[in-house]
Design a protein around this motif. Structure first.
Motif, PDB file in Angstrom:
ATOM      1  N   ALA A  53     -21.606  25.410 -30.982  1.00  0.00           N
ATOM      2  CA  ALA A  53     -20.537  24.863 -31.798  1.00  0.00           C
ATOM      3  C   ALA A  53     -19.355  25.826 -31.840  1.00  0.00           C
ATOM      4  N   ALA A  54     -18.267  25.382 -32.496  1.00  0.00           N
ATOM      5  CA  ALA A  54     -17.047  26.189 -32.561  1.00  0.00           C
ATOM      6  C   ALA A  54     -17.296  27.532 -33.231  1.00  0.00           C
ATOM      7  N   GLY A  55     -18.134  27.553 -34.264  1.00  0.00           N
ATOM      8  CA  GLY A  55     -18.436  28.803 -34.948  1.00  0.00           C
ATOM      9  C   GLY A  55     -19.141  29.809 -34.045  1.00  0.00           C
ATOM     10  N   ASP A  56     -20.001  29.316 -33.150  1.00  0.00           N
ATOM     11  CA  ASP A  56     -20.675  30.199 -32.199  1.00  0.00           C
ATOM     12  C   ASP A  56     -19.665  30.830 -31.242  1.00  0.00           C
ATOM     13  N   LEU A  57     -18.707  30.018 -30.799  1.00  0.00           N
ATOM     14  CA  LEU A  57     -17.647  30.523 -29.921  1.00  0.00           C
ATOM     15  C   LEU A  57     -16.899  31.676 -30.574  1.00  0.00           C
ATOM     16  N   ARG A  71     -17.787  33.653 -33.201  1.00  0.00           N
ATOM     17  CA  ARG A  71     -18.600  34.845 -33.447  1.00  0.00           C
ATOM     18  C   ARG A  71     -18.866  35.610 -32.148  1.00  0.00           C
ATOM     19  N   PHE A  72     -19.148  34.872 -31.092  1.00  0.00           N
ATOM     20  CA  PHE A  72     -19.372  35.508 -29.799  1.00  0.00           C
ATOM     21  C   PHE A  72     -18.126  36.257 -29.339  1.00  0.00           C
ATOM     22  N   SER A  73     -16.978  35.596 -29.406  1.00  0.00           N
ATOM     23  CA  SER A  73     -15.732  36.189 -28.909  1.00  0.00           C
ATOM     24  C   SER A  73     -15.313  37.383 -29.741  1.00  0.00           C
ATOM     25  N   ASN A  74     -15.580  37.342 -31.036  1.00  0.00           N
ATOM     26  CA  ASN A  74     -15.238  38.461 -31.916  1.00  0.00           C
ATOM     27  C   ASN A  74     -16.128  39.671 -31.690  1.00  0.00           C
ATOM     28  N   GLY A  75     -17.392  39.434 -31.309  1.00  0.00           N
ATOM     29  CA  GLY A  75     -18.366  40.525 -31.296  1.00  0.00           C
ATOM     30  C   GLY A  75     -18.756  41.082 -29.951  1.00  0.00           C
ATOM     31  N   VAL A  76     -18.489  40.370 -28.850  1.00  0.00           N
ATOM     32  CA  VAL A  76     -19.054  40.791 -27.563  1.00  0.00           C
ATOM     33  C   VAL A  76     -18.250  41.911 -26.912  1.00  0.00           C
ATOM     34  N   GLY A  77     -16.948  42.000 -27.173  1.00  0.00           N
ATOM     35  CA  GLY A  77     -16.128  43.066 -26.610  1.00  0.00           C
ATOM     36  C   GLY A  77     -16.141  43.090 -25.090  1.00  0.00           C
ATOM     37  N   ARG A  78     -16.244  44.313 -24.528  1.00  0.00           N
ATOM     38  CA  ARG A  78     -16.187  44.467 -23.069  1.00  0.00           C
ATOM     39  C   ARG A  78     -17.442  43.964 -22.361  1.00  0.00           C
ATOM     40  N   ASP A  79     -18.466  43.652 -23.127  1.00  0.00           N
ATOM     41  CA  ASP A  79     -19.721  43.190 -22.518  1.00  0.00           C
ATOM     42  C   ASP A  79     -19.709  41.706 -22.163  1.00  0.00           C
ATOM     43  N   TRP A  80     -18.564  41.036 -22.336  1.00  0.00           N
ATOM     44  CA  TRP A  80     -18.541  39.595 -22.079  1.00  0.00           C
ATOM     45  C   TRP A  80     -18.884  39.273 -20.613  1.00  0.00           C
ATOM     46  N   ARG A  81     -18.519  40.165 -19.713  1.00  0.00           N
ATOM     47  CA  ARG A  81     -18.831  39.911 -18.299  1.00  0.00           C
ATOM     48  C   ARG A  81     -20.347  39.969 -18.056  1.00  0.00           C
ATOM     49  N   LYS A  82     -21.019  40.928 -18.697  1.00  0.00           N
ATOM     50  CA  LYS A  82     -22.475  41.021 -18.544  1.00  0.00           C
ATOM     51  C   LYS A  82     -23.149  39.736 -19.025  1.00  0.00           C
ATOM     52  N   VAL A  83     -22.698  39.228 -20.180  1.00  0.00           N
ATOM     53  CA  VAL A  83     -23.259  37.987 -20.706  1.00  0.00           C
ATOM     54  C   VAL A  83     -22.958  36.832 -19.753  1.00  0.00           C
ATOM     55  N   GLY A  84     -21.743  36.838 -19.212  1.00  0.00           N
ATOM     56  CA  GLY A  84     -21.370  35.790 -18.261  1.00  0.00           C
ATOM     57  C   GLY A  84     -22.268  35.773 -17.036  1.00  0.00           C
ATOM     58  N   ARG A  85     -22.606  36.960 -16.537  1.00  0.00           N
ATOM     59  CA  ARG A  85     -23.500  37.020 -15.369  1.00  0.00           C
ATOM     60  C   ARG A  85     -24.907  36.551 -15.732  1.00  0.00           C
ATOM     61  N   ALA A  86     -25.343  36.876 -16.958  1.00  0.00           N
ATOM     62  CA  ALA A  86     -26.661  36.401 -17.394  1.00  0.00           C
ATOM     63  C   ALA A  86     -26.676  34.881 -17.518  1.00  0.00           C
ATOM     64  N   LEU A  87     -25.613  34.306 -18.095  1.00  0.00           N
ATOM     65  CA  LEU A  87     -25.513  32.846 -18.192  1.00  0.00           C
ATOM     66  C   LEU A  87     -25.378  32.220 -16.805  1.00  0.00           C
ATOM     67  N   GLY A  88     -24.697  32.937 -15.900  1.00  0.00           N
ATOM     68  CA  GLY A  88     -24.439  32.410 -14.568  1.00  0.00           C
ATOM     69  C   GLY A  88     -25.671  32.268 -13.699  1.00  0.00           C
ATOM     70  N   LYS A  89     -26.792  32.868 -14.118  1.00  0.00           N
ATOM     71  CA  LYS A  89     -28.028  32.709 -13.348  1.00  0.00           C
ATOM     72  C   LYS A  89     -28.450  31.241 -13.285  1.00  0.00           C
ATOM     73  N   ASN A  90     -28.093  30.475 -14.332  1.00  0.00           N
ATOM     74  CA  ASN A  90     -28.473  29.058 -14.390  1.00  0.00           C
ATOM     75  C   ASN A  90     -27.267  28.160 -14.652  1.00  0.00           C
ATOM     76  N   TYR A 141     -10.916  39.169 -26.570  1.00  0.00           N
ATOM     77  CA  TYR A 141     -11.341  37.991 -27.342  1.00  0.00           C
ATOM     78  C   TYR A 141     -11.130  36.722 -26.510  1.00  0.00           C
ATOM     79  N   GLU A 142      -9.946  36.587 -25.920  1.00  0.00           N
ATOM     80  CA  GLU A 142      -9.640  35.362 -25.169  1.00  0.00           C
ATOM     81  C   GLU A 142     -10.480  35.268 -23.908  1.00  0.00           C
ATOM     82  N   GLN A 143     -10.743  36.391 -23.259  1.00  0.00           N
ATOM     83  CA  GLN A 143     -11.587  36.374 -22.065  1.00  0.00           C
ATOM     84  C   GLN A 143     -12.996  35.895 -22.414  1.00  0.00           C
ATOM     85  N   ALA A 144     -13.546  36.427 -23.520  1.00  0.00           N
ATOM     86  CA  ALA A 144     -14.877  36.011 -23.953  1.00  0.00           C
ATOM     87  C   ALA A 144     -14.874  34.541 -24.376  1.00  0.00           C
TER      88      ALA A 144
END
Length: 299
Positions: free
Chosen positions: A206-210, A212-231, A253-256
């Protein structure tokens, strides 16, 4: 390039890669059963939604290829905004619409589920953006193109999310709360996931998840993206680097935010909370997962 070559190229473009599109199905019924009035009634709303949901599932070949975004008042019609997340499911729906199977399924479900609606007479119309698709049903590739060009401008309505949950709860009996799981308990339900020995409902993001994720992930957003990208095909290859380059000036924030938005748009109903939490676990970001799940730190 002749007309046939151009049409073949258009078909390839429509069906290559991640695909989404939006259409609005307008419904009308005989005077004895007014779908719009029934939907405005709190008790009738759920049954009308169930009729629509069953019809779309019948005609698109399952639950995964589409998502209902909104049901709205188009007096005297009832408008159902549908986001398709799979071109094959959209094509099956169009084929069912052309053959009359959508109308037949709608009438049958309405006659079975709605009060006083035996042998109900239904009328339907299909639009995508400015185009009334009923005028070009002899060219399904053109209909697919119009639907693909009509991208959804909103996330799913909260009301629709509640109706989806009510329908799911009716099918399952109930949706479990998140108690601590012990060895003596029954196996994990298919609509739930396990995190830190607790059970959580595997709902759609949901929008709230978006946020919270964008506020908290910082520079690690790419790592999460690669993990999500497995599937997730939309996040494979150069997709993540392209996002980083495209939104570099807007900041982390916007990248995440764009990363998770791309995941939701590509995966549709399959973009669920459990997949994000697993990706955060894989990248050692458990504190962010706790924040998104609203787990309070123990004193």
């Amino acid at each position: 390039m002749d007309v046939m070559d151009e049409k073949k190229m258009m078909t390839r473009n429509v069906e290559d890669g991640p695909w989404t599109g939006c259409a609005v199905l307008f419904l009308n019924s005989c005077p004895t059963v007014n779908l719009l009035s029934l939907y405005k009634d709190q008790q009738g709303k759920f049954m009308v939604f169930k009729v629509v949901k069953l019809t779309l599932t019948d005609s698109s070949g399952g639950l995964e290829g589409y998502e209902i975004l909104k049901v709205h008042d188009a007096d005297p019609l009832l408008g159902v905004e549908v986001k398709f997340v799979d071109v094959a499911a959209c094509r099956r729906f169009l084929e069912s619409y052309v053959s009359g199977a959508v109308l037949q399924s709608l009438s049958q479900h309405a006659s079975r589920l709605l009060p006083g609606s035996q042998d109900v007479a239904m009328e339907i119309q299909l639009k995508a953006g400015m185009y009334t698709l009923d005028f070009c049903l002899d060219d399904l590739d053109l209909c697919l193109k119009h639907i693909h060009q009509s991208q959804p401008g909103r996330l799913r309505d909260d009301e629709i999310a509640e109706l989806e949950q009510q329908l799911q709860s009716q099918a399952l009996g109930h949706v479990p709360q998140p108690p601590t799981l012990t060895q003596e308990e029954t196996p994990l339900p298919s609509n739930c996931f396990l995190f830190q020995k607790k059970v959580f409902e595997d709902r759609m993001l949901a929008a709230g998840d978006l946020q919270r994720f964008s506020n908290g992930v910082g520079r690690d957003w790419r790592k999460v993206g690669r993990a999500l990208g497995k599937n997730c095909r939309a996040l494979k290859g150069p997709a993540i680097d392209n996002l980083a380059y495209e939104y570099e000036r807007e900041g982390l924030y916007e990248q995440a935010y764009q990363l998770l938005s791309r995941f939701i748009q590509a995966e549709g109903r399959a973009a669920r909370l459990g997949r994000l939490v697993r990706a955060l676990e894989d990248t050692k970001l458990t504190s962010l997962a706790e924040n998104i799940l609203d787990i309070q730190p123990q004193e």
